[in-house]
Design an enzyme around this catalytic site. Structure first.
Site, PDB file in Angstrom:
ATOM      1  N   GLU A  11       0.836  -1.240  -0.011  1.00  0.00           N
ATOM      2  CA  GLU A  11      -0.027   0.034   0.043  1.00  0.00           C
ATOM      3  C   GLU A  11       0.898   1.378   0.025  1.00  0.00           C
ATOM      4  O   GLU A  11       0.965   1.791   1.019  1.00  0.00           O
ATOM      5  CB  GLU A  11      -1.204   0.018   1.398  1.00  0.00           C
ATOM      6  CG  GLU A  11      -1.923  -0.963   1.190  1.00  0.00           C
ATOM      7  CD  GLU A  11      -3.232  -1.027   2.199  1.00  0.00           C
ATOM      8  OE1 GLU A  11      -2.889  -0.192   2.946  1.00  0.00           O
ATOM      9  OE2 GLU A  11      -4.220  -1.565   2.044  1.00  0.00           O
ATOM     10  N   GLU A  27      -6.098  -7.376  -1.269  1.00  0.00           N
ATOM     11  CA  GLU A  27      -6.476  -7.340   0.325  1.00  0.00           C
ATOM     12  C   GLU A  27      -7.683  -6.574   0.427  1.00  0.00           C
ATOM     13  O   GLU A  27      -8.050  -5.509  -0.326  1.00  0.00           O
ATOM     14  CB  GLU A  27      -5.233  -6.683   0.966  1.00  0.00           C
ATOM     15  CG  GLU A  27      -5.665  -6.535   2.515  1.00  0.00           C
ATOM     16  CD  GLU A  27      -4.610  -5.580   3.206  1.00  0.00           C
ATOM     17  OE1 GLU A  27      -3.180  -5.753   3.011  1.00  0.00           O
ATOM     18  OE2 GLU A  27      -5.077  -4.856   3.883  1.00  0.00           O
TER      19      GLU A  27
END
Ligand code: IDC
Length: 492
Positions: A318, A410
């Protein structure tokens, strides 16, 4: 008295050319009365071979009393077979005899514990498959023996029945469906086709599975029993291996975490599941902070796993606090390193704003569409947390999916903290959207963390039973029900 357990089956890892698989061992006997002296092992050996070369993958299960340190030994059919680069053990060869000694991290094997090792080799002459193994000098027949061998008779080596004993013996080895029916066997090597992920028949598919929690914290939830449950009870296609880089992760022990990841890749492969190797950068958010580590890590795992078909590389979890240009530059440095070792694997690139396609930073997918990563066979990451991210995010994904290959590596059914409300209505809306667009996904997390995103209730992993309905959290029960629906992968 004997607890019968179904034979684990060897898995073929075929590329063009000869493929072999064998399983040494048969039935497991119930622990004998004189348990203090029990010894026994089972070895599953699978190979992927081609003219002159081969890879051997070995799963070792200790069926006897706990051992601290082991040596696995075998003899090749002739001396024309040579072990080359090996992993997860120290190898020595003399003539046709080979030994593999345990390393610090995998030497201790409790009763029914397993570990995976392997090597690349070369061969001339006869077929390079060994047919029998010993562990610390004990033949790996799949049975347990004691110093009073007359108390047990050899068991037949045929699989006893199609219904294994359900509950008594812990599920310690891959109890795979037959080769040919797993997600990996059906789909083979994946590639990106247009905006989709395609299988070996060049047909678009969706993979559905689970993400681990940080492997530095929750390795107790990743073992033979839990992954058997993921493959066979959850019927998952995919395990994401979340290797944090900071937070006591990779940076503290690069070789140890690399070996741990490789071990999970093998465990997923043995069960016919794909594995995402997730370089779980989070804080700091600029992946370039970890550029040198990424280069070292991906050069190693790509070389080691190059011949496998189940590996997908996720190069930055991320990115946050960094521009798209910064992410693109990172990707264009790391991807060639992967490609040099493993040219055909799919690579997934994180996106701006915690892999929100930029949305959480006030941008959107157009910055990627207008300035894509200069590489082929790649996808872009999108993450969401269903209790926090709703229609505005869904509409961006619905639009972006028309121009970019997306992979939801995710997501949570909860808030972006990993905890809080479980929002099954928003989760359902998200998963319907992903299904419609054949966007693959992995849910955070296949763990028993004390937070509502975890699929299992706290304590499940130390208890070791993963198939009790009452071990599942609210999120886990819902995700299992979504993931285990039939895949219907196209084969023509
Ligand atoms: C969370 C974990 C939590 C841990 C925290 C910090 O659930 O137990 O304390 O990380 O490491 C992400 C990240 C993922 C987060 C998750 C939930 O990729 O690492 O895990 N999340 O906050 N992005 C959005 C949410």
């Amino acid at each position: 008295m004997s607890l019968l357990k179904r034979l684990p089956r060897g898995r073929t890892l075929g590329v063009a050319g000869a493929v072999g698989a064998l399983v040494a061992g048969g039935l497991i006997l119930a622990p004998m009365v004189n348990a203090s002296a029990a010894a026994g092992c089972r070895v599953s050996y699978t190979t992927n071979q081609w003219p002159g070369g081969f890879t051997g993958n070995i799963a070792i299960t200790n069926l006897g009393d706990p051992i601290t340190g082991w040596t696995l030994a075998w003899t090749f059919p002739d001396a024309g077979q040579k072990v080359g680069q090996g992993w997860s053990a120290t190898y020595a060869q003399s003539g046709s005899s080979v030994t593999a000694k345990s390393l610090d991290y995998n030497g201790n094997l409790a009763t029914n514990a397993s570990t995976n090792i392997g090597f690349n080799g070369t061969w001339t002459g006869s077929n390079p498959n060994p047919s029998s193994f010993t562990l610390n000098g004990v033949a790996c027949t799949g049975s347990v023996s004691t110093p009073t061998p007359t108390t047990q008779s050899p068991t037949p080596s045929k699989s006893p029945s199609t219904s294994p004993s359900p509950s008594k013996s812990p599920s310690t080895s891959p109890s795979n469906p037959p080769p040919g029916t797993t997600p990996l066997a059906i789909n083979g090597q994946l590639h990106v086709c247009g905006v989709n992920l395609c299988n070996q028949y060049n047909k678009a598919i969706q993979l559905r599975g689970m993400s681990s929690h940080g492997i530095q914290w929750f390795s107790s939830c990743l073992n033979n029993a839990s992954l058997d449950a993921l493959a066979n009870d959850w019927k998952a296609d995919l395990l994401r291996i979340a290797m944090y880089v900071q937070e006591q992760g990779y940076e503290t022990n690069p070789s140890g975490f690399t070996a741990q990841v490789n071990n999970y890749v093998d465990m997923a492969e043995a069960r016919g599941m794909y594995a995402i190797i997730d370089f779980h950068t989070l804080t700091p958010g600029d992946p370039n902070y970890n550029l040198d580590r990424a280069k070292t890590f991906f050069a190693s795992v790509a070389q080691r796993n190059a011949n496998k078909k189940n590996v997908i590389y996720e190069i930055a979890n991320e990115p946050n606090g960094v521009s798209w240009q910064g992410i693109k530059s990172y990707a264009e440095t790391v991807i060639p390193i992967i490609r040099a070792a493993d040219p055909d694997a799919v690579v997934i690139v994180g996106t701006r704003g915690w892999s929100s396609l930029g949305v959480s930073d006030g941008a959107n997918e157009s910055e990627i569409v207008n300035n894509p990563v200069n590489a082929t066979n790649i996808m872009y990451t999108f993450h969401f947390y269903a209790a926090s991210h709703k229609d505005d995010y869904r509409s961006v994904v619905a639009r972006a999916a028309r121009s970019l290959p997306l992979f939801v590596t995710e997501f949570g059914s909860v808030t972006y903290t990993g905890g809080g409300t479980v929002d099954l209505s928003s989760t359902g809306a998200w998963l319907d959207l992903l299904d419609q667009n054949k966007i693959s996904y992995a849910n955070w997390t296949y763990s028993d963390a004390n937070e509502s995103s975890a699929a299992f209730k706290p304590g499940t992993c130390s208890a070791g039973s993963y198939t009790n309905a009452n071990s599942l959290s609210e999120s886990g029960a819902y995700l299992r029900s979504r993931i285990r629906t039939t895949d219907n992968f196209p084969t023509s």
